[in-house]
Design a protein around this motif. Structure first.
Motif, PDB file in Angstrom:
ATOM      1  N   LEU A 266       0.869  -1.230  -0.062  1.00  0.00           N
ATOM      2  CA  LEU A 266      -0.026   0.033   0.089  1.00  0.00           C
ATOM      3  C   LEU A 266       0.990   1.355   0.040  1.00  0.00           C
ATOM      4  CD1 LEU A 266      -2.714  -0.996   2.471  1.00  0.00           C
ATOM      5  CD2 LEU A 266      -3.214  -0.676   0.136  1.00  0.00           C
ATOM      6  N   ILE A 267       1.916   1.219   0.814  1.00  0.00           N
ATOM      7  CA  ILE A 267       2.759   2.385   0.901  1.00  0.00           C
ATOM      8  C   ILE A 267       3.547   2.601  -0.593  1.00  0.00           C
ATOM      9  CG2 ILE A 267       4.965   3.151   1.642  1.00  0.00           C
ATOM     10  CD1 ILE A 267       4.172   1.809   4.411  1.00  0.00           C
ATOM     11  N   LYS A 268       4.041   1.537  -1.243  1.00  0.00           N
ATOM     12  CA  LYS A 268       4.453   1.509  -2.402  1.00  0.00           C
ATOM     13  C   LYS A 268       3.486   2.060  -3.719  1.00  0.00           C
ATOM     14  CE  LYS A 268       6.566  -1.453  -6.022  1.00  0.00           C
ATOM     15  NZ  LYS A 268       7.388  -2.848  -6.158  1.00  0.00           N
ATOM     16  N   LEU A 269       2.439   1.913  -3.375  1.00  0.00           N
ATOM     17  CA  LEU A 269       1.241   2.229  -4.493  1.00  0.00           C
ATOM     18  C   LEU A 269       1.029   3.865  -4.251  1.00  0.00           C
ATOM     19  CD1 LEU A 269      -1.454  -0.644  -4.261  1.00  0.00           C
ATOM     20  CD2 LEU A 269       0.181  -0.142  -6.326  1.00  0.00           C
ATOM     21  N   GLY A 270       1.187   4.407  -2.945  1.00  0.00           N
ATOM     22  CA  GLY A 270       1.099   5.601  -2.823  1.00  0.00           C
ATOM     23  C   GLY A 270      -0.518   6.276  -3.141  1.00  0.00           C
ATOM     24  N   ILE A 271      -1.176   5.247  -2.528  1.00  0.00           N
ATOM     25  CA  ILE A 271      -2.594   5.725  -2.542  1.00  0.00           C
ATOM     26  C   ILE A 271      -3.108   6.944  -1.566  1.00  0.00           C
ATOM     27  CG2 ILE A 271      -5.225   4.867  -2.787  1.00  0.00           C
ATOM     28  CD1 ILE A 271      -3.708   1.902  -3.010  1.00  0.00           C
ATOM     29  N   PRO A 272      -3.481   7.896  -2.223  1.00  0.00           N
ATOM     30  CA  PRO A 272      -3.989   8.961  -1.039  1.00  0.00           C
ATOM     31  C   PRO A 272      -5.018   8.702   0.001  1.00  0.00           C
ATOM     32  CG  PRO A 272      -4.054   9.854  -3.363  1.00  0.00           C
ATOM     33  CD  PRO A 272      -3.774   8.268  -3.491  1.00  0.00           C
ATOM     34  N   GLU A 273      -6.012   7.863  -0.409  1.00  0.00           N
ATOM     35  CA  GLU A 273      -6.985   7.593   0.799  1.00  0.00           C
ATOM     36  C   GLU A 273      -7.235   6.085   0.862  1.00  0.00           C
ATOM     37  OE1 GLU A 273     -11.484   8.679   2.255  1.00  0.00           O
ATOM     38  OE2 GLU A 273     -11.050   8.548   0.291  1.00  0.00           O
ATOM     39  N   ILE A 274      -7.052   5.413   1.990  1.00  0.00           N
ATOM     40  CA  ILE A 274      -7.315   4.081   2.100  1.00  0.00           C
ATOM     41  C   ILE A 274      -8.452   3.942   3.094  1.00  0.00           C
ATOM     42  CG2 ILE A 274      -6.645   1.801   3.140  1.00  0.00           C
ATOM     43  CD1 ILE A 274      -3.769   3.015   2.461  1.00  0.00           C
ATOM     44  N   VAL A 275      -9.640   3.446   2.470  1.00  0.00           N
ATOM     45  CA  VAL A 275     -10.950   3.052   3.322  1.00  0.00           C
ATOM     46  C   VAL A 275     -11.003   1.485   3.668  1.00  0.00           C
ATOM     47  CG1 VAL A 275     -13.459   3.289   3.388  1.00  0.00           C
ATOM     48  CG2 VAL A 275     -12.004   4.828   2.034  1.00  0.00           C
ATOM     49  N   ILE A 276     -10.907   1.443   5.060  1.00  0.00           N
ATOM     50  CA  ILE A 276     -11.080   0.144   5.690  1.00  0.00           C
ATOM     51  C   ILE A 276     -12.468  -0.145   5.843  1.00  0.00           C
ATOM     52  CG2 ILE A 276     -10.501  -1.336   7.592  1.00  0.00           C
ATOM     53  CD1 ILE A 276      -8.012  -0.437   6.065  1.00  0.00           C
ATOM     54  N   ALA A 277     -12.935  -1.356   5.255  1.00  0.00           N
ATOM     55  CA  ALA A 277     -14.267  -1.545   5.298  1.00  0.00           C
ATOM     56  C   ALA A 277     -14.341  -3.178   5.669  1.00  0.00           C
ATOM     57  CB  ALA A 277     -15.050  -1.468   3.721  1.00  0.00           C
ATOM     58  N   ILE A 305     -15.057   2.380   7.755  1.00  0.00           N
ATOM     59  CA  ILE A 305     -16.483   2.269   7.698  1.00  0.00           C
ATOM     60  C   ILE A 305     -17.026   1.767   9.251  1.00  0.00           C
ATOM     61  CG2 ILE A 305     -18.393   1.066   6.859  1.00  0.00           C
ATOM     62  CD1 ILE A 305     -17.408   1.356   4.065  1.00  0.00           C
ATOM     63  N   THR A 306     -17.731   2.647   9.880  1.00  0.00           N
ATOM     64  CA  THR A 306     -18.003   2.349  11.410  1.00  0.00           C
ATOM     65  C   THR A 306     -19.136   1.800  11.560  1.00  0.00           C
ATOM     66  OG1 THR A 306     -18.719   4.495  11.647  1.00  0.00           O
ATOM     67  CG2 THR A 306     -16.257   4.082  12.079  1.00  0.00           C
ATOM     68  N   ASP A 307     -20.299   2.168  10.888  1.00  0.00           N
ATOM     69  CA  ASP A 307     -21.728   1.544  11.381  1.00  0.00           C
ATOM     70  C   ASP A 307     -22.187   2.024  12.600  1.00  0.00           C
ATOM     71  OD1 ASP A 307     -24.220   0.265  10.871  1.00  0.00           O
ATOM     72  OD2 ASP A 307     -23.377  -1.600  11.474  1.00  0.00           O
ATOM     73  N   LYS A 315     -21.252  -9.627  12.444  1.00  0.00           N
ATOM     74  CA  LYS A 315     -20.513 -10.414  11.227  1.00  0.00           C
ATOM     75  C   LYS A 315     -20.638 -10.171   9.910  1.00  0.00           C
ATOM     76  CE  LYS A 315     -18.934 -14.274  14.432  1.00  0.00           C
ATOM     77  NZ  LYS A 315     -18.756 -15.456  14.549  1.00  0.00           N
ATOM     78  N   MET A 316     -21.543  -9.212   9.524  1.00  0.00           N
ATOM     79  CA  MET A 316     -21.916  -8.757   8.002  1.00  0.00           C
ATOM     80  C   MET A 316     -20.827  -7.848   7.527  1.00  0.00           C
ATOM     81  SD  MET A 316     -25.884  -7.731   7.741  1.00  0.00           S
ATOM     82  CE  MET A 316     -26.987  -8.843   7.091  1.00  0.00           C
ATOM     83  N   ALA A 317     -20.520  -8.271   6.170  1.00  0.00           N
ATOM     84  CA  ALA A 317     -19.844  -7.185   5.418  1.00  0.00           C
ATOM     85  C   ALA A 317     -20.726  -5.990   5.188  1.00  0.00           C
ATOM     86  CB  ALA A 317     -19.418  -7.975   4.285  1.00  0.00           C
ATOM     87  N   PRO A 318     -19.886  -4.840   5.054  1.00  0.00           N
ATOM     88  CA  PRO A 318     -20.670  -3.785   4.736  1.00  0.00           C
ATOM     89  C   PRO A 318     -21.503  -3.555   3.242  1.00  0.00           C
ATOM     90  CG  PRO A 318     -18.410  -3.220   5.273  1.00  0.00           C
ATOM     91  CD  PRO A 318     -18.560  -4.668   5.149  1.00  0.00           C
ATOM     92  N   ILE A 328     -24.314   4.783   1.876  1.00  0.00           N
ATOM     93  CA  ILE A 328     -24.557   5.642   3.063  1.00  0.00           C
ATOM     94  C   ILE A 328     -23.390   5.340   4.090  1.00  0.00           C
ATOM     95  CG2 ILE A 328     -25.879   5.916   5.042  1.00  0.00           C
ATOM     96  CD1 ILE A 328     -28.346   4.996   3.413  1.00  0.00           C
ATOM     97  N   LEU A 329     -23.019   4.164   4.326  1.00  0.00           N
ATOM     98  CA  LEU A 329     -21.833   3.865   5.043  1.00  0.00           C
ATOM     99  C   LEU A 329     -20.603   4.385   4.603  1.00  0.00           C
ATOM    100  CD1 LEU A 329     -22.785   0.213   5.975  1.00  0.00           C
ATOM    101  CD2 LEU A 329     -23.101   1.876   7.598  1.00  0.00           C
TER     102      LEU A 329
END
Length: 336
Positions: A266-277, A305-307, A315-318, A328-329
C-alpha cells in the motif's frame, strides 16, 4: 565417480518425460503442457495430471502426486527409489554401479517427494511447473447460482474469473501477486455445513507463501489510480458485489488485519486515501490501535466504515445490506 544431486538431475534430464508417460497414458496437449488422466487416484474423468516437458516434471492437481521421472517410475511400477534410479540409468545408458550405493540411496531419499493425497498438504507446483493463467481454465466456466442470488452480477463474476470446481464442490478463482503474476487458485466451499464437517471455508489450492498481495488488485488498480482511493474489504465476494454497482476501486485483504507485506504494498502504491471496510464484528478500537494502521497514516489518509447506527447485523460485510446502505456507510466513513 562421486554421487551428487547435480548428477541425479543430469540423468533425469536425459529422459523424455512425455515419451516416458506416453508409453502407458493417453496424452492431451494444452498449450505447452500435456495432461493425462491420473492413474494414481480414482474418478479422474477429466485429465488432471499435468506434464511440463520444458521442466521435465509432472504434477497431479487431483491427488498431489509428482514430480520427477523417478517419482513416476516409483508410483507407476511400485518400485523403491534406488530401483527407480537403476531403471532410469539403464534407460539412458548410464551404469548405476559407478555410484557409491550408500550415497546414492541417501540422496535419492532426500529428493523423494512423498505421494500426497490430502488437499491440505498441497505441494508448491510453481517450483517445477510454468504456472500460468491457463491453470484456472481446468475448472468449469460456470457462474455459481448462489452468488448470483446474492446480488452479484454475471459481468462482475466473469471479471473476477469465478469458476466452479465440481470435484471439490468449491467456487474457485485465480490468485495474483502484486505484480499481476498468476500464483494460484483459491476455493470457497459450497457446503453450508462446512464447520460441522470440519472443512475449511476458504483454501488455497497451491502454497502462495507470504500474503503480500490483495485479492482483486489486478482488476481494481486502474480505478484505484483514477479515484486516488481504495476500499479494502475482507472477502472477495464484497469486491464482486461492489463491482456490479460500479464501485470498482475495491480489494480484499482476506482477513480483518493487514500483513506486513500488504502494508508495504500500500505504501509503494502511494494511494492518497485508504478506506477500511472490514466486517461489522471487527472492533474499531482494534483497527485504530493497530501499529500497521498507524504506520499507514504517515503515507495515506485512513478512513474506516464504522456503522455507528448499527445498520448491519453481527459479522456482516458492509455490502451485505445492499448498494444503497453501503453507499450511506461509505459516505459516513470516519477519518482517522
Amino acid at each position: 565417480m562421486k554421487y551428487s544431486e547435480e548428477k541425479l538431475n543430469e540423468i533425469a534430464d536425459k529422459v523424455d518425460i512425455i515419451e516416458l508417460i506416453g508409453q502407458t497414458e493417453l496424452l492431451h496437449r494444452k498449450g505447452g503442457n500435456y495432461f493425462v488422466c491420473c492413474p494414481f487416484h480414482n474418478g479422474d474423468d477429466t485429465p488432471s495430471l499435468c506434464i511440463n516437458p520444458k521442466m521435465n516434471k509432472w504434477h497431479c492437481f487431483g491427488c498431489g502426486a509428482g514430480s520427477s521421472v523417478y517419482d513416476w517410475i516409483c508410483l507407476k511400477y511400485n518400485k523403491t527409489f534406488p530401483e527407480a534410479f537403476e531403471y532410469i540409468c539403464n534407460l539412458v545408458g548410464e551404469n548405476p554401479e559407478q555410484f557409491i550405493e550408500s550415497e546414492s540411496i541417501q540422496l535419492l531419499k532426500q529428493l523423494k517427494k512423498k505421494k500426497n493425497t490430502k488437499q491440505n498438504n498441497l505441494v508448491n507446483v510453481r517450483k517445477f511447473l510454468d504456472f500460468t493463467d491457463d491453470y484456472i481454465n481446468k475448472y468449469d466456466d460456470e457462474l455459481p447460482q448462489e452468488w448470483l442470488e446474492e446480488d452479484m452480477t454475471p459481468e462482475a463474476l466473469k471479471t473476477y474469473n469465478i469458476r466452479i470446481d465440481h470435484n471439490a464442490n468449491r467456487i474457485v478463482y485465480p490468485v495474483y501477486d502484486a505484480s499481476g503474476n498468476f500464483i494460484g487458485v483459491k476455493g470457497r466451499t459450497r457446503i453450508s455445513a462446512y464447520k460441522e464437517l470440519g472443512l475449511p471455508k476458504y483454501m488455497n489450492y497451491y502454497k502462495v507463501g507470504e500474503v503480500d498481495y490483495f485479492q482483486g488488485l489486478q482488476q481494481a488498480l486502474p480505478e484505484i489510480r483514477n479515484k486516488k482511493s481504495v476500499i479494502i474489504f475482507e472477502g472477495i465476494k464484497s469486491c464482486i458485489k461492489a463491482w456490479g454497482w460500479g464501485i470498482k476501486n475495491t480489494i480484499s485483504s482476506e482477513t480483518s488485519k493487514l500483513s506486513e507485506g500488504q502494508v508495504k504494498l500500500l505504501i509503494k502504491l502511494g494511494i492518497p486515501e485508504i478506506v477500511i471496510a472490514w466486517d461489522s464484528d471487527k472492533k474499531i478500537s482494534s483497527i485504530v490501535g493497530d501499529p500497521k494502521i498507524q504506520t499507514l497514516k504517515h503515507f495515506s489518509q485512513i478512513s474506516i466504515i464504522t456503522d455507528t447506527k448499527k445498520i448491519l447485523d453481527d459479522k456482516m460485510a458492509p455490502v451485505d445490506k445492499g448498494e444503497e446502505i453501503f453507499r450511506i456507510l461509505l459516505n459516513e466513513r470516519r477519518k482517522l
